[in-house]
Design an enzyme around this catalytic site. Structure first.
Site, PDB file in Angstrom:
ATOM      1  N   VAL A   1       0.831  -1.203   0.000  1.00  0.00           N
ATOM      2  CA  VAL A   1       0.000   0.000   0.000  1.00  0.00           C
ATOM      3  C   VAL A   1       0.868   1.256   0.000  1.00  0.00           C
ATOM      4  O   VAL A   1       0.582   2.227  -0.718  1.00  0.00           O
ATOM      5  CB  VAL A   1      -0.960  -0.002   1.208  1.00  0.00           C
ATOM      6  CG1 VAL A   1      -1.638   1.348   1.377  1.00  0.00           C
ATOM      7  CG2 VAL A   1      -2.011  -1.104   1.043  1.00  0.00           C
ATOM      8  N   GLU A   2       1.931   1.252   0.794  1.00  0.00           N
ATOM      9  CA  GLU A   2       2.752   2.451   0.952  1.00  0.00           C
ATOM     10  C   GLU A   2       3.590   2.766  -0.281  1.00  0.00           C
ATOM     11  O   GLU A   2       3.619   3.914  -0.735  1.00  0.00           O
ATOM     12  CB  GLU A   2       3.674   2.299   2.169  1.00  0.00           C
ATOM     13  CG  GLU A   2       2.950   2.296   3.511  1.00  0.00           C
ATOM     14  CD  GLU A   2       2.392   3.661   3.883  1.00  0.00           C
ATOM     15  OE1 GLU A   2       2.787   4.669   3.256  1.00  0.00           O
ATOM     16  OE2 GLU A   2       1.553   3.728   4.796  1.00  0.00           O
ATOM     17  N   THR A   3       4.309   1.784  -0.801  1.00  0.00           N
ATOM     18  CA  THR A   3       5.281   2.083  -1.865  1.00  0.00           C
ATOM     19  C   THR A   3       5.331   1.059  -2.987  1.00  0.00           C
ATOM     20  O   THR A   3       6.276   1.044  -3.762  1.00  0.00           O
ATOM     21  CB  THR A   3       6.710   2.197  -1.273  1.00  0.00           C
ATOM     22  OG1 THR A   3       7.083   0.922  -0.720  1.00  0.00           O
ATOM     23  CG2 THR A   3       6.806   3.270  -0.217  1.00  0.00           C
TER      24      THR A   3
END
Length: 325
Positions: A118-120
């Site tokens: 989700v983040e990167t």
């Protein structure tokens, strides 16, 4: 001749004083870093002489928040074949580190992987701004949140000294979030770990450290080893304002939820408190009951939709992993 030389010296002094004119109050900040942390003044002045104020960062931070997406649109951003497949591949590549993190911190591998997804996108998109530019721009040129970003800038400089890395090289988001897991400097100092034991906490290029750091973050925010996360439910009565206004923290007993009309058929027995999570689908609201571990995920990002995206992406990655054994 002497008059010309004196004028030249004055000009040079003037230019030197104006080297940081893009960063109001930076000299006071440098004073604080010297007194509080023992930094070398000349070194810091050299760093800030090279800082670039980025208008794009100021535009991004001050842009009015877009209308929040309903869950059914938000979910489609993160629960995709590419993220599921990427998570599966990441698991295959870093199986030993994920097993070690699960054993030490009690956080399942699929949750760690989903946060990275989700983040990167597993490190593919870690941001395009130098961290020192992002934090300095916001610390000295964005008054509404200057105290926060000034504090983060202080912590960033401290961590670069601790980790013996250049202040000018690390790259992150426009808000200064860093590395595979997008830690702010304060989180880096508090929760990042040297999980491979090489003497450095590197969350940019070292997936093992990123894995351990995310697991440590969740553990220190209340993750309960072996406990479930969130369970689907149905509501047979209109919800009270107290339940609709729940701030994600588990606050209701099973008895209170039953009396409010919720089904607990999918919730394990226990005496822990639960939260009510409402998510908008195209055909109306759907409801879930969150436990402490769901709340722990929201400490990473204070959003029920973020936490649910992490949970559902994790479940999909786990399913693919189990089906291909």
């Amino acid at each position: 001749m002497k008059k010309k030389l004196f004028s030249s010296l004055l000009l040079l002094a003037s230019l030197n004083l104006q080297a940081n004119d893009q960063l109001p109050d930076v000299e006071q900040f440098i004073d604080e870093m010297v007194v509080k942390h023992g930094f070398d003044r000349a070194e810091l002045e050299n760093v800030f002489d090279q800082v670039e104020v980025k208008d794009a960062i100021l535009k991004a931070i001050s842009r009015p928040a877009e209308k929040s997406k309903p869950w059914y649109e938000y979910r489609n951003i993160f629960i995709t074949d590419s993220r599921i497949n990427g998570g599966y591949e990441f698991w295959q590549q870093h199986k030993e580190a994920l097993e070690a993190a699960e054993k030490q911190y009690g956080v399942p591998a699929e949750i760690i992987i989903a946060i990275l997804g989700v983040e990167t996108r597993y490190g593919q998109h870690m941001g395009g701004y130098r961290v020192v530019d992002a934090l300095s721009t916001l610390a000295f040129r964005y008054p509404p949140r200057s105290p926060f970003f000034r504090s983060e800038l202080e912590k960033f400089l401290v961590l670069t000294h601790e980790e013996k890395i250049s202040e000018l090289e690390p790259v992150g988001s426009y808000a200064g979030a860093m590395g595979l897991g997008q830690f702010m400097p304060s989180s880096y100092l508090a929760y990042a770990v040297d999980f491979d034991g090489d003497g450095h906490r590197d969350i940019w290029t070292n997936p093992t450290d990123a894995i351990g750091s995310i697991a440590n973050y969740l553990k220190l925010h209340g993750w309960v080893s072996g406990q479930s996360i969130v369970h689907r439910t149905q509501a047979s009565k209109p919800l009270s304002q107290a339940m609709l206004a729940n701030d994600l923290k588990p606050a209701f007993t099973r008895q209170q939820l039953q009396e409010a009309g919720f089904s607990l058929s999918q919730v394990p027995t226990g005496d822990d408190m639960l939260s009510v999570v409402g998510l908008t689908q195209q055909d109306g609201e759907e409801y879930w009951l969150g436990r402490q571990n769901f709340y722990a995920i929201t400490r990473y990002n204070h959003s029920r939709m973020y936490a649910m995206a992490v949970y559902q992406l994790a479940q999909a990655i786990r399913e693919k992993m189990d089906n291909t054994k």
